[in-house]
Motif scaffolding. Structure first.
Motif, short mmCIF file in Angstrom:
data_model
loop_
_atom_site.label_atom_id
_atom_site.label_comp_id
_atom_site.label_asym_id
_atom_site.label_seq_id
_atom_site.Cartn_x
_atom_site.Cartn_y
_atom_site.Cartn_z
N GLY A 281 0.78 -1.23 0.00
CA GLY A 281 0.00 0.00 0.00
C GLY A 281 0.81 1.27 0.00
N ALA A 282 0.40 2.20 -0.85
CA ALA A 282 0.98 3.55 -0.89
C ALA A 282 -0.10 4.54 -0.49
CB ALA A 282 1.50 3.86 -2.29
N VAL A 283 0.30 5.64 0.11
CA VAL A 283 -0.62 6.73 0.44
C VAL A 283 -0.13 7.95 -0.31
CG1 VAL A 283 -1.53 8.21 2.28
CG2 VAL A 283 -1.17 5.76 2.70
N LEU A 284 -0.89 8.38 -1.32
CA LEU A 284 -0.38 9.39 -2.24
C LEU A 284 -1.22 10.66 -2.26
CD1 LEU A 284 0.52 7.02 -5.22
CD2 LEU A 284 2.04 7.88 -3.44
N GLY A 325 7.98 10.82 -3.46
CA GLY A 325 7.30 9.62 -2.97
C GLY A 325 8.20 8.64 -2.24
N ASP A 326 9.39 9.08 -1.85
CA ASP A 326 10.34 8.18 -1.19
C ASP A 326 9.69 7.38 -0.06
OD1 ASP A 326 12.77 8.49 -2.59
OD2 ASP A 326 13.25 10.32 -1.50
N LEU A 327 8.88 8.04 0.76
CA LEU A 327 8.21 7.36 1.86
C LEU A 327 6.80 6.94 1.48
CD1 LEU A 327 10.46 9.25 3.33
CD2 LEU A 327 9.13 8.73 5.37
N ASN A 328 6.06 7.82 0.80
CA ASN A 328 4.65 7.57 0.52
C ASN A 328 4.40 6.34 -0.33
OD1 ASN A 328 5.37 10.60 0.51
ND2 ASN A 328 3.29 10.53 1.30
N LEU A 329 5.31 6.08 -1.27
CA LEU A 329 5.14 4.92 -2.14
C LEU A 329 5.29 3.60 -1.37
CD1 LEU A 329 7.12 6.21 -5.25
CD2 LEU A 329 4.69 5.57 -5.24
#
Length: 354
Positions: A281-284, A325-329
């Motif tokens: 899961g990603a939160v974008l 997106g280093d963390l969000n992805l």
């Protein structure tokens, strides 16, 4: 500290445009920040909660939980000290304003509803979250030819981070395990913090892990501290910079692979490719929407390569630099890993005490 920082941060600002996670609409929140500080508030006082972007004693965006984690069992036996990335990026201020004002309602809102909401919140399932406001250096400081002013700006920013960490240690830590987490400029300061307070120091025994993301960490940067080589290893660090598969910027080529990269899907230094199916899961764009299986990941010569992320309208995505997106992805993967490492840390210390 970190090679190629200047070129990297310039390019990465362009990358921020594609991930709304790092540029959501925060304008509607500014009004409630306008009376938070007075004219006299120019130097941070970390005994005052106003000078913390995130703190367990106040309600802030780091407390937010994506709906999919609404019913998870939460723990707060560990603390995370999170250092946010650069949000002072205005081109109009470049070379004119070297450090952020601690009382800027616009900048504080931007920081809280970008980095604190979308990045620091990753850790709230297992940690109390501490994230100081600090007089961050303007983005321009990383590539200006005015070296003296640039260095002075970074020194001022680090002095605030250090002051906040010392206050945290004295007033809040109470011998609790610690995670250091950061992104971009935050990692620039986190590296110094780890060397000054943890490496070869008694406090190292309290370090669960350091998640120092978004800048290249040279192989010889730490003298003792090692990168994590597995998902349950503790007292180590993880780091990566995210680019599209096949793309290596010129400034990264100059590093000749002399930087660490830990794959956030396998938590390994291996260059084995991990399938997008392993990315849960990603939160974008919308905090409460989960994007499943957006991308896989593979370590490659000092960077993290991913295939083009899959999400609605990603067909229009042209960027090859995924710094935003280093963390969000990898939101879900990091959140789980934080829990796993804390569990491993607790088991190790129970064993040692028996």
């Amino acid at each position: 500290m970190i090679e190629s920082t200047k070129a990297f941060l310039i390019v990465s600002q362009i990358a921020l445009l594609f991930l709304v996670a790092c540029r959501p609409s925060y304008v509607s929140q500014i009004e409630k920040y306008k009376k938070e500080f007075t004219v006299a508030d120019s130097i941070p006082d970390y005994s005052d909660l106003r000078f913390w972007a995130a703190h367990p004693s106040k309600k802030d965006p780091s407390d937010s939980i994506p709906k999919s984690f609404e019913y998870e069992t939460r723990d707060s036996s560990t603390d995370v000290f999170f250092i946010h990335p650069t949000t002072l990026t205005s081109k109009a201020l470049a070379g004119k304003v070297w450090n952020a004002s601690i009382k800027s309602d616009t900048l504080n809102t931007k920081t809280d509803y970008t980095s604190i909401l979308y990045q620091a919140s990753i850790f709230n399932g297992s940690c109390r979250v501490f994230a100081p406001r600090y007089r961050q250096a303007h983005l321009h400081s990383f590539f200006s030819i005015e070296q003296a002013q640039s260095q002075a700006a970074l020194e001022l920013a680090y002095s605030d981070v250090k002051k906040a960490f010392l206050f945290y240690l004295e007033k809040h830590n109470n011998n609790r395990p610690i995670i250091i987490a950061s992104h971009s400029q935050g990692t620039y300061h986190a590296g110094r913090l780890l060397k000054e307070f943890f490496e070869n120091k008694p406090l190292s025994s309290k370090l669960v892990c350091a998640y120092i993301i978004g800048l290249g960490i040279p192989l010889n940067y730490f003298s003792v501290m090692e990168p994590c080589r597995g998902p349950n290893e503790t007292n180590c660090f993880v780091t990566w910079r995210t680019f599209r598969k096949g793309y290596v910027p010129d400034y990264v080529k100059k590093e000749e692979g002399q930087t660490w990269t830990v794959n956030p899907l396998s938590w390994s230094l291996s260059d084995s490719a991990i399938s997008r199916k392993e990315n849960k899961g990603a939160v974008l764009f919308k905090f409460n929407k989960t994007y499943n299986h957006t991308n896989g990941a593979k370590n490659h010569n000092g960077v993290l390569w991913i295939n083009k992320p899959r999400f609605f309208f990603s067909i229009f995505l042209r960027s090859k630099n995924y710094h935003a997106g280093d963390l969000n992805l990898f939101y879900y993967s990091i959140r789980k890993n934080v829990r796993d490492r804390i569990t491993a840390y607790q088991k190790n210390h129970i064993t040692k005490s028996n």
